[in-house]
Design a protein around this motif. Sequence first.
Motif, PDB file in Angstrom:
ATOM      1  N   GLY A   1     -49.638  11.900   3.236  1.00  0.00           N
ATOM      2  CA  GLY A   1     -50.178  11.099   4.382  1.00  0.00           C
ATOM      3  C   GLY A   1     -48.994  10.065   4.841  1.00  0.00           C
ATOM      4  N   GLU A   2     -48.174   9.633   3.732  1.00  0.00           N
ATOM      5  CA  GLU A   2     -47.236   8.686   4.137  1.00  0.00           C
ATOM      6  C   GLU A   2     -45.897   9.415   4.859  1.00  0.00           C
ATOM      7  OE1 GLU A   2     -45.994   5.447   2.250  1.00  0.00           O
ATOM      8  OE2 GLU A   2     -47.605   5.302   0.664  1.00  0.00           O
ATOM      9  N   LYS A   3     -45.768  10.866   4.289  1.00  0.00           N
ATOM     10  CA  LYS A   3     -44.826  11.453   4.931  1.00  0.00           C
ATOM     11  C   LYS A   3     -45.169  11.902   6.439  1.00  0.00           C
ATOM     12  CE  LYS A   3     -43.043  14.960   2.992  1.00  0.00           C
ATOM     13  NZ  LYS A   3     -42.757  16.442   2.347  1.00  0.00           N
ATOM     14  N   GLU A   4     -46.650  12.313   6.543  1.00  0.00           N
ATOM     15  CA  GLU A   4     -47.020  12.587   8.147  1.00  0.00           C
ATOM     16  C   GLU A   4     -46.908  11.065   8.743  1.00  0.00           C
ATOM     17  OE1 GLU A   4     -51.000  14.287   9.852  1.00  0.00           O
ATOM     18  OE2 GLU A   4     -50.970  13.972   7.850  1.00  0.00           O
ATOM     19  N   ARG A   5     -47.213  10.245   8.478  1.00  0.00           N
ATOM     20  CA  ARG A   5     -47.020   8.779   9.290  1.00  0.00           C
ATOM     21  C   ARG A   5     -45.664   8.151   9.179  1.00  0.00           C
ATOM     22  NH1 ARG A   5     -51.802   8.035   5.834  1.00  0.00           N
ATOM     23  NH2 ARG A   5     -50.441   6.708   4.410  1.00  0.00           N
ATOM     24  N   GLY A   6     -44.675   8.637   8.435  1.00  0.00           N
ATOM     25  CA  GLY A   6     -43.571   8.311   8.519  1.00  0.00           C
ATOM     26  C   GLY A   6     -43.295   6.959   7.694  1.00  0.00           C
ATOM     27  N   THR A   7     -44.259   6.398   7.147  1.00  0.00           N
ATOM     28  CA  THR A   7     -44.143   5.039   6.330  1.00  0.00           C
ATOM     29  C   THR A   7     -43.294   5.448   4.947  1.00  0.00           C
ATOM     30  OG1 THR A   7     -46.441   5.561   5.342  1.00  0.00           O
ATOM     31  CG2 THR A   7     -46.213   4.167   7.204  1.00  0.00           C
TER      32      THR A   7
ATOM     33  N   ALA B   1     -46.159  16.136  -2.388  1.00  0.00           N
ATOM     34  CA  ALA B   1     -44.606  16.013  -1.831  1.00  0.00           C
ATOM     35  C   ALA B   1     -43.951  16.955  -1.145  1.00  0.00           C
ATOM     36  CB  ALA B   1     -43.643  15.367  -3.318  1.00  0.00           C
ATOM     37  N   LEU B   2     -44.191  18.097  -1.771  1.00  0.00           N
ATOM     38  CA  LEU B   2     -43.806  19.477  -0.971  1.00  0.00           C
ATOM     39  C   LEU B   2     -44.116  19.718   0.261  1.00  0.00           C
ATOM     40  CD1 LEU B   2     -43.563  21.852  -4.081  1.00  0.00           C
ATOM     41  CD2 LEU B   2     -41.504  20.821  -2.927  1.00  0.00           C
ATOM     42  N   ALA B   3     -45.352  19.025   0.691  1.00  0.00           N
ATOM     43  CA  ALA B   3     -46.158  19.591   1.842  1.00  0.00           C
ATOM     44  C   ALA B   3     -45.766  18.633   2.898  1.00  0.00           C
ATOM     45  CB  ALA B   3     -47.806  19.089   1.625  1.00  0.00           C
ATOM     46  N   LYS B   4     -45.810  19.248   4.161  1.00  0.00           N
ATOM     47  CA  LYS B   4     -45.437  18.433   5.469  1.00  0.00           C
ATOM     48  C   LYS B   4     -46.559  17.372   5.861  1.00  0.00           C
ATOM     49  CE  LYS B   4     -43.256  22.741   7.273  1.00  0.00           C
ATOM     50  NZ  LYS B   4     -43.286  23.851   8.073  1.00  0.00           N
ATOM     51  N   ASP B   5     -47.775  17.689   5.582  1.00  0.00           N
ATOM     52  CA  ASP B   5     -48.733  16.616   6.011  1.00  0.00           C
ATOM     53  C   ASP B   5     -49.889  17.053   5.276  1.00  0.00           C
ATOM     54  OD1 ASP B   5     -50.226  19.258   6.925  1.00  0.00           O
ATOM     55  OD2 ASP B   5     -49.036  19.044   8.909  1.00  0.00           O
TER      56      ASP B   5
ATOM     57  N   ASN C   1     -35.461  11.809  -3.826  1.00  0.00           N
ATOM     58  CA  ASN C   1     -33.980  11.663  -3.736  1.00  0.00           C
ATOM     59  C   ASN C   1     -33.604  12.670  -2.654  1.00  0.00           C
ATOM     60  OD1 ASN C   1     -33.307   9.429  -5.186  1.00  0.00           O
ATOM     61  ND2 ASN C   1     -33.434  10.659  -7.318  1.00  0.00           N
ATOM     62  N   SER C   2     -34.700  13.651  -2.397  1.00  0.00           N
ATOM     63  CA  SER C   2     -34.000  14.767  -1.331  1.00  0.00           C
ATOM     64  C   SER C   2     -34.612  14.415  -0.086  1.00  0.00           C
ATOM     65  CB  SER C   2     -34.726  16.124  -1.776  1.00  0.00           C
ATOM     66  OG  SER C   2     -34.344  16.996  -0.902  1.00  0.00           O
ATOM     67  N   GLU C   3     -33.546  14.418   1.168  1.00  0.00           N
ATOM     68  CA  GLU C   3     -34.063  14.043   2.257  1.00  0.00           C
ATOM     69  C   GLU C   3     -34.770  15.567   2.827  1.00  0.00           C
ATOM     70  OE1 GLU C   3     -30.816  12.822   4.690  1.00  0.00           O
ATOM     71  OE2 GLU C   3     -30.745  10.928   3.422  1.00  0.00           O
ATOM     72  N   LYS C   4     -34.313  16.547   2.315  1.00  0.00           N
ATOM     73  CA  LYS C   4     -34.853  17.743   2.868  1.00  0.00           C
ATOM     74  C   LYS C   4     -36.299  17.805   2.595  1.00  0.00           C
ATOM     75  CE  LYS C   4     -34.005  22.875   2.440  1.00  0.00           C
ATOM     76  NZ  LYS C   4     -33.265  23.917   1.764  1.00  0.00           N
ATOM     77  N   VAL C   5     -36.660  17.367   1.336  1.00  0.00           N
ATOM     78  CA  VAL C   5     -38.185  17.712   1.054  1.00  0.00           C
ATOM     79  C   VAL C   5     -38.924  16.204   1.706  1.00  0.00           C
ATOM     80  CG1 VAL C   5     -39.814  17.095  -0.877  1.00  0.00           C
ATOM     81  CG2 VAL C   5     -37.636  18.708  -1.089  1.00  0.00           C
ATOM     82  N   MET C   6     -38.351  15.284   1.542  1.00  0.00           N
ATOM     83  CA  MET C   6     -39.082  13.807   2.087  1.00  0.00           C
ATOM     84  C   MET C   6     -39.375  13.979   3.780  1.00  0.00           C
ATOM     85  SD  MET C   6     -40.484  12.056  -0.128  1.00  0.00           S
ATOM     86  CE  MET C   6     -40.836  13.668  -0.843  1.00  0.00           C
ATOM     87  N   PHE C   7     -38.439  14.594   4.504  1.00  0.00           N
ATOM     88  CA  PHE C   7     -38.428  14.478   5.982  1.00  0.00           C
ATOM     89  C   PHE C   7     -38.515  15.793   6.464  1.00  0.00           C
ATOM     90  CE2 PHE C   7     -35.855  10.880   4.414  1.00  0.00           C
ATOM     91  CZ  PHE C   7     -36.734   9.939   4.787  1.00  0.00           C
ATOM     92  N   ALA C   8     -39.008  16.916   5.650  1.00  0.00           N
ATOM     93  CA  ALA C   8     -39.180  18.110   6.186  1.00  0.00           C
ATOM     94  C   ALA C   8     -40.357  18.094   7.455  1.00  0.00           C
ATOM     95  CB  ALA C   8     -39.595  18.956   5.135  1.00  0.00           C
ATOM     96  N   ARG C   9     -39.993  18.819   8.427  1.00  0.00           N
ATOM     97  CA  ARG C   9     -40.935  18.747   9.602  1.00  0.00           C
ATOM     98  C   ARG C   9     -41.453  20.498   9.740  1.00  0.00           C
ATOM     99  NH1 ARG C   9     -43.420  14.361  10.640  1.00  0.00           N
ATOM    100  NH2 ARG C   9     -42.064  12.484  10.234  1.00  0.00           N
TER     101      ARG C   9
END
Length: 393
Positions: free
Chosen positions: A208-214, A299-303, A385-393
Amino acid sequence: MKSNTWTIIKKEFARFFGDRQLLFTTVIMPGLLIYIIYSLMGSGIQKMITEGANEVVTMRVENMPASLAPMFSAMDSSLVVLEQPVAEEDIAMLEDKELNVVLVRFPERFEEAMAGMQVADSGVLPNVEIYYNSTNNAASRVYMTVSTALGNIGRTFTVNVPQEEGQRFDQASDESIGAMIWSKILPMLIIMMLFSGVMAIAPSSIAGEKERGTIATLLVTPMKRNELALGKIVSLSAIALLSGISSFVGIALSLPKMVGMDEGVDLGFHYTTSDYVALLLVILASVLIMASAVSLLSALAKDVKNAGTMVTPFMLVVMLAGLLPMFQNGASESLVVYLIPFYNSIEVMTAVFSHELEWGAVIVTLVSDVVYTGIAVWGLTRMFNSEKVMFAR
């Protein structure tokens, strides 16, 4: 119009078949999970039947009728038939499972009764008494076999009809019967309640935080990533535990009414302080490892929606683990079993409710779950620590 419709169809097909994760969870995963779950359940049922059939049971028979001796001898290859008197102390020992036997007492002059000749002038049919303990699967199997075989012979005698008030043929105590029932039902209920609590909060906390960008705001703070991972897991575990405790209290309060205990029926819900301590510890460990696993998947999910889809197979595996006690007789004695995450908690709960608690198994479960949680914290830290995982769209 037809071309527009075909365009929409192609677009939807391209979206669906182009998303490998969606394709797997929608088309492949349902059939695969059904195959795995049904195969394991079938194996569990077959194992339970095979183990019960192969366990050697001794049957002591008093006043064995000569005409029935061949029938008893040929009844079961795992049944040892001994012709000897049935003592009252032997019957009493069945309740404590000190004897793995079935005791059969034929009345005197039983052959005459089988021939239709009345043994007594009172007009009461002679009664065959079969004593056993129903919490022993093998003994129950032998009892059913013997009683059915005798019932098929004729109507010139009765089987297990009480001759006096309070006479019991099933020597299993109310406590042991209750323990057998609870050990097959409660582990599944508890594990599912705990998992539902984790599922309600874990996906929204990370995915949810990944989806909201927080999540980006958290990652730029001066805290260490492993502290963030540990904080997430511990807080999620604590909140989920509250949900699980609430559900457990509801079940504990409703069970007496559901099974009739409030009307004087005693189903043996009697446990010691040691049992409750072990149950609390294993519940804490279970929630911790559940929160760790769901956090990794989130953490692996996009939303949040994607996280729910990814967690579904995991949920079914947990459900399967909760069903396994129904197909086994008590908890496992092998300590290796208690190294398997999630299933080890189920086994400890089964041991607690069946009055077979071994603290060695509890310690192995707690230590292994803490180790697995540490591995999950390390894995979640790497993901943070992985931008690829945390900011995947």
